[in-house]
Design a protein around this motif. Structure first.
Motif, PDB file in Angstrom:
ATOM      1  N   ARG A  61      -9.289   0.400  -7.887  1.00  0.00           N
ATOM      2  CA  ARG A  61      -9.470   0.448  -6.438  1.00  0.00           C
ATOM      3  C   ARG A  61     -10.820  -0.127  -6.061  1.00  0.00           C
ATOM      4  O   ARG A  61     -11.824   0.116  -6.725  1.00  0.00           O
ATOM      5  N   HIS A 188      -2.129  -1.985  -0.580  1.00  0.00           N
ATOM      6  CA  HIS A 188      -2.516  -0.729   0.069  1.00  0.00           C
ATOM      7  C   HIS A 188      -1.508  -0.375   1.147  1.00  0.00           C
ATOM      8  O   HIS A 188      -0.565  -1.120   1.406  1.00  0.00           O
ATOM      9  N   GLN A 189      -1.696   0.795   1.746  1.00  0.00           N
ATOM     10  CA  GLN A 189      -0.772   1.285   2.760  1.00  0.00           C
ATOM     11  C   GLN A 189      -0.786   0.390   3.988  1.00  0.00           C
ATOM     12  O   GLN A 189      -1.826  -0.158   4.368  1.00  0.00           O
ATOM     13  N   SER A 230       4.612   1.630  -5.032  1.00  0.00           N
ATOM     14  CA  SER A 230       4.052   2.973  -5.200  1.00  0.00           C
ATOM     15  C   SER A 230       2.534   2.923  -5.201  1.00  0.00           C
ATOM     16  O   SER A 230       1.866   3.849  -4.729  1.00  0.00           O
ATOM     17  N   HIS A 231       1.959   1.830  -5.715  1.00  0.00           N
ATOM     18  CA  HIS A 231       0.507   1.695  -5.711  1.00  0.00           C
ATOM     19  C   HIS A 231      -0.008   1.525  -4.274  1.00  0.00           C
ATOM     20  O   HIS A 231      -1.072   2.039  -3.926  1.00  0.00           O
ATOM     21  N   GLN A 234       0.029   4.898  -2.376  1.00  0.00           N
ATOM     22  CA  GLN A 234      -1.000   5.849  -2.798  1.00  0.00           C
ATOM     23  C   GLN A 234      -2.427   5.379  -2.518  1.00  0.00           C
ATOM     24  O   GLN A 234      -3.381   6.068  -2.871  1.00  0.00           O
ATOM     25  N   THR A 235      -2.551   4.226  -1.867  1.00  0.00           N
ATOM     26  CA  THR A 235      -3.881   3.662  -1.613  1.00  0.00           C
ATOM     27  C   THR A 235      -4.113   3.559  -0.118  1.00  0.00           C
ATOM     28  O   THR A 235      -3.378   2.857   0.578  1.00  0.00           O
ATOM     29  N   TYR A 241      -5.797  -1.493  -4.067  1.00  0.00           N
ATOM     30  CA  TYR A 241      -5.496  -1.315  -5.482  1.00  0.00           C
ATOM     31  C   TYR A 241      -5.173  -2.688  -6.047  1.00  0.00           C
ATOM     32  O   TYR A 241      -4.196  -3.329  -5.651  1.00  0.00           O
TER      33      TYR A 241
END
Length: 259
Positions: A61, A188-189, A230-231, A234-235, A241
């Motif tokens: 990250r 990322h999100q 999924s990465h 969760q970021t 990430y």
């Protein structure tokens, strides 16, 4: 007792006026902050401070700065020239021995970029789309990724090129996806941009979930393992990430992994 007495001496209209002024002040600051972030965030700025250490398992990250993308010191780039600034996305063309006729897409994905991209393709014989972008508007990137696949172009990340945030959605569109081990793919999100600050929490959650559903569908449709998302999930948006080369290969982000 003193506080109660003081409050009782202040006329109610004046109290309500002070509360309203405070709320207007907060609203004004939020609008200013949105405008400031819009102007100084995804527009302009140098490509990157050097990242001297590559990402490693458990240390993937990095802070997300839309005006900066990672690069490595001492690398000349790839078969197409990389940009030195991150303005609105630019489209340039170059003939290469290895990848044929290449369109380099460099810069920020803004509202209307997909229309500009479609227009730039008109009348051009293209083999490969090279990317160097910090991301931007997800819906625009989704459409651009679909346009890439419909035209059956390949996609490319050269050494030191970066494709972060919404940009991988375009990368996924390539029939063949060539990614250098020295490039950066960041996840990322999804998040809202300007003009969307006053959605209720429930409405924002609904829209983000619907958008994430579109992202997952697109990822699977392009033949990339949806687990890569999924990465992203969760970021948080303020971080990125960066996928390791083995993850780029494992998830099918690249069909060809080069040095």
């Amino acid at each position: 007792m003193g506080l109660i007495a003081t409050a009782n001496r202040v006329p109610l209209p004046r109290v309500l006026g002070l509360v309203l002024m405070g709320q207007l002040g907060i609203a004004g600051y939020l609008l200013y902050a949105d405008a400031r972030d819009w102007y100084y965030g995804p527009r302009g700025g140098e490509v990157s401070p050097t990242i001297t250490e590559p990402a490693s398992p458990g240390d993937q990250r990095r802070r997300y700065l839309p005006t900066t993308v990672p690069s490595r010191e001492g690398r000349p780039g790839g078969p197409v020239r990389l940009p030195t600034t991150m303005e609105d996305m630019a489209f340039t063309f170059e003939d290469t021995a290895e990848h044929g006729r290449v369109m380099l897409m460099s810069g920020f994905i803004a509202p209307g970029t997909s229309d500009r991209f479609e227009a730039a393709l008109d009348g051009e014989e293209i083999d490969t789309i090279a990317l160097h972008s910090p991301g931007g508007v997800v819906q625009e990137a989704l459409r651009m990724g679909k346009l890439v696949r419909e035209a059956e172009y390949d996609t490319l990340l050269t050494p030191d090129a970066a494709c972060a945030s919404a940009c991988p959605l375009i990368l996924f569109g390539g029939v063949e996806r060539t990614v250098s081990r020295a490039a950066w793919v960041g996840m990322h999100q999804a998040s809202f941009m300007e003009g969307q600050s006053f959605l209720t929490g429930a409405e924002a959650a609904r829209q983000i979930q619907a958008l994430q559903g579109q992202i997952l569908d697109h990822t699977a449709e392009m033949g990339v393992d949806p687990r890569v998302q999924s990465h992203a999930l969760q970021t948080p948006p303020e971080e990125v990430y960066y996928l390791l080369p083995e993850e780029v290969e494992e998830y099918g982000v690249a069909t060809v992994l080069t040095e």
